[in-house]
Design an enzyme around this catalytic site. Structure first.
Site, PDB file in Angstrom:
ATOM      1  N   GLY A   1       0.208  -6.321   1.900  1.00 36.96           N
ATOM      2  CA  GLY A   1      -0.319  -7.680   1.979  1.00 36.96           C
ATOM      3  C   GLY A   1      -1.226  -8.088   0.845  1.00 36.96           C
TER       4      GLY A   1
ATOM      5  N   GLU B   1       0.853   0.157   1.869  1.00 36.32           N
ATOM      6  CA  GLU B   1       2.264  -0.227   1.742  1.00 36.32           C
ATOM      7  C   GLU B   1       2.454  -1.521   0.959  1.00 36.32           C
ATOM      8  OE1 GLU B   1       3.780   1.315   6.070  1.00 36.32           O
ATOM      9  OE2 GLU B   1       2.896  -0.677   5.996  1.00 36.32           O
ATOM     10  N   PRO B   2       2.070  -1.533  -0.305  1.00 34.03           N
ATOM     11  CA  PRO B   2       2.252  -2.764  -1.065  1.00 34.03           C
ATOM     12  C   PRO B   2       3.719  -3.028  -1.380  1.00 34.03           C
ATOM     13  CG  PRO B   2       1.452  -1.005  -2.488  1.00 34.03           C
ATOM     14  CD  PRO B   2       1.489  -0.437  -1.106  1.00 34.03           C
ATOM     15  N   GLY B   3       4.142  -4.254  -1.203  1.00 34.48           N
ATOM     16  CA  GLY B   3       5.490  -4.663  -1.615  1.00 34.48           C
ATOM     17  C   GLY B   3       5.335  -5.671  -2.736  1.00 34.48           C
TER      18      GLY B   3
ATOM     19  N   CYS C   1      23.387 -27.848  -0.628  1.00 34.50           N
ATOM     20  CA  CYS C   1      23.525 -29.081   0.144  1.00 34.50           C
ATOM     21  C   CYS C   1      22.511 -29.089   1.269  1.00 34.50           C
ATOM     22  CB  CYS C   1      24.938 -29.197   0.696  1.00 34.50           C
ATOM     23  SG  CYS C   1      26.073 -29.629  -0.601  1.00 34.50           S
TER      24      CYS C   1
HETATM   25  C1  LIG Z   1       6.074  -6.698   4.783  1.00 33.55           C
HETATM   26  C2  LIG Z   1       5.307  -5.484   5.048  1.00 33.55           C
HETATM   27  C3  LIG Z   1       4.647  -4.833   3.996  1.00 33.55           C
HETATM   28  C4  LIG Z   1       4.609  -5.366   2.599  1.00 33.55           C
HETATM   29  O1  LIG Z   1       3.925  -6.592   2.530  1.00 33.55           O
HETATM   30  P1  LIG Z   1       3.532  -7.198   1.116  1.00 33.55           P
HETATM   31  O2  LIG Z   1       2.879  -8.496   1.464  1.00 33.55           O
HETATM   32  O3  LIG Z   1       4.797  -7.390   0.361  1.00 33.55           O
HETATM   33  O4  LIG Z   1       2.620  -6.241   0.448  1.00 33.55           O
HETATM   34  C5  LIG Z   1       4.006  -3.637   4.272  1.00 33.55           C
HETATM   35  N1  LIG Z   1       4.006  -3.113   5.519  1.00 33.55           N
HETATM   36  C6  LIG Z   1       4.632  -3.714   6.552  1.00 33.55           C
HETATM   37  C7  LIG Z   1       4.611  -3.078   7.871  1.00 33.55           C
HETATM   38  C8  LIG Z   1       5.292  -4.918   6.356  1.00 33.55           C
HETATM   39  O5  LIG Z   1       5.890  -5.511   7.383  1.00 33.55           O
END
Ligand SMILES: *Cc1c(COP(=O)(O)O)cnc(C)c1O
Length: 432
Positions: A246, A288-290, A359
């Site tokens: 997050g 858990e960074p995405g 569309c």
């Molecule tokens: C989506 C998610 C993430 C990654 O969130 P980011 O905002 O991309 O960092 C990490 N852990 C869990 C459980 C998620 O659902």
């Protein structure tokens, strides 16, 4: 001005020192381009900060943000761990030769097949989400004669939004066990009866695109309140505390994210203080960074086509992609910044809005942005599309999915091919 805005002597936008106009010509548009050095830098800032603080940690890349074999190879090279939420994401990880012991599985409705695959390939950890899953996992472990380490996903009653957070007693969420109403403790008790399942600790994820550390700190406090009880009641101490992802990034100039090491430092400091208060052992910290790994490393290149000027209303500039490659503006009013890549030094004298070609009136990429005079054939570059862009792309209007290129050390490499029309109809069967 966007942090990724870099211009060469031709007045063209560059990424990883390569000319974006050249890349658009070479690979066609729409095109995702990733600066791999940037991905590595983002990953290293997390990893190295934990190292400097001498804290045992796992930085698990949330692969839902952007999963592909090349991306997961980079994640592996950077010694990241990996979150997967489906068989498809797990399959991709296995194809990328990702070390199984560093893969964690998430999901609020993991199927028997998904759990069977996770157990069969001996992944490192399953983040258990609900009571149904506990029974299912136990049954699979008995069948396969295996054991599994798990974290309990809990909802601590904190919902973080970009600039604020909300404290709630009982959380209304489809994910995890509620801490406040005792569900989490009940799940923990239940798991004590299953000797093939080992509870390593707790997991929470409080939201996305967060710019402050307060929400994370509140979450840590809530987790420790429960852990203190569990220590007294069950003699349990968490080996692992997973605080989720997050961490916010810059999409537009309005966004002022913290440097990524600031989140890590704040988390470690608060956990340290809680550990001292409750006289507990310092747990291993997982995050858990995405978005924070790939978001600002990616841009999307589009070709400009038609324009529509509505006097006294607005000017529309249409590009050759849209909600098929970036659904975030339509899905949650996400805002983006862009430049005309081949006119990156020209004055931005024109107010316009950037439309996709689907569309659907809601298929808008950017409302009200200042751009130079634009003409058909110009290349529009949208910044910070590296997360939840390609991974959320879809086949609406039967547009083939875009291609993805990685650039690093001045070299461009195609890592996902553009889809063909044959790809699009490959599962269609004739009915005559
Ligand atoms: C989506 C998610 C993430 C990654 O969130 P980011 O905002 O991309 O960092 C990490 N852990 C869990 C459980 C998620 O659902």
């Amino acid at each position: 001005m966007h942090e990724m805005r870099k211009v060469n002597d031709n007045g063209h936008l560059t990424i990883g020192n390569l000319d974006t106009v050249y890349l658009a010509e070479k690979y066609g548009t729409p095109l995702f381009v990733y600066d791999v050095e940037r991905i590595r830098k983002n990953a290293r800032l997390f990893v190295d900060t934990f190292k400097k603080l001498k804290v045992k940690a796992q930085v698990a890349y949330a692969s839902k943000a952007f999963s592909s074999i090349a991306m997961l190879q980079v994640a592996r090279q950077e010694a990241l761990s990996l979150d997967v939420v489906s068989e498809g994401e797990l399959y991709t990880a296995l194809q990328a030769a990702f070390p199984v012991e560093k893969i964690h599985m998430h999901g609020n409705n993991k199927s028997r097949k998904e759990l069977e695959m996770a157990v069969q390939y001996n992944i490192g950890c399953i983040v258990v989400d609900n009571f149904y899953e506990i029974e299912l996992l136990h049954d699979i472990l008995v069948h396969q004669q295996k054991e599994m380490e798990v974290l309990l996903r809990v909802t601590p009653g904190i919902e973080a939004h970009t600039h604020d957070y909300i404290l709630t007693g009982n959380e209304d969420s489809k994910f995890g066990f509620d801490l406040a109403n005792g569900q989490a403790a009940k799940a923990f008790q239940k798991l004590q009866g299953f000797d093939r399942i080992h509870v390593k600790g707790l997991h929470c994820h409080i939201g996305s695109q967060i710019f402050e550390t307060d929400g994370f700190i509140m979450a840590v406090r809530r987790l420790f309140q429960s852990l203190a009880n569990w220590k007294q009641t069950y003699g349990f101490e968490a080996e692992v505390l997973n605080l989720g992802g997050g961490f916010g990034i810059q999409y537009t100039a309005e966004d002022e994210p913290l440097a990524l090491d600031q989140y890590v430092k704040a988390l470690v400091e608060e956990i340290n203080s809680q550990v001292n208060t409750y006289e507990m052992n310092f747990p291993e910290i997982w995050i858990e960074p995405g978005r924070a790994i790939v978001g600002n490393a990616g841009i999307t290149l589009y070709s400009v086509g038609s324009q529509k000027q509505i006097p006294n209303v607005r000017d529309y500039i249409a590009v050759d992609g849209g909600m098929t490659d970036n659904i975030r503006p339509a899905l949650y009013q996400a805002k983006y910044d862009a430049v005309v890549a081949n006119k990156a030094t020209q004055p931005t004298t024109n107010e316009a809005s950037v439309a996709g070609k689907c569309c659907e009136s809601g298929d808008m990429l950017i409302w009200d942005i200042s751009l130079p005079e634009v003409e058909a054939g110009d290349i529009l570059a949208v910044f910070s599309t590296g997360a939840y862009g390609y991974s959320m792309s879809n086949h609406y209007n039967r547009f083939p999915k875009a291609a993805v290129v990685f650039v690093e050390n001045g070299v461009d490499t195609l890592v996902i091919k553009r889809e063909t029309y044959q790809d699009m109809i490959k599962n269609d069967l004739s009915y005559e």
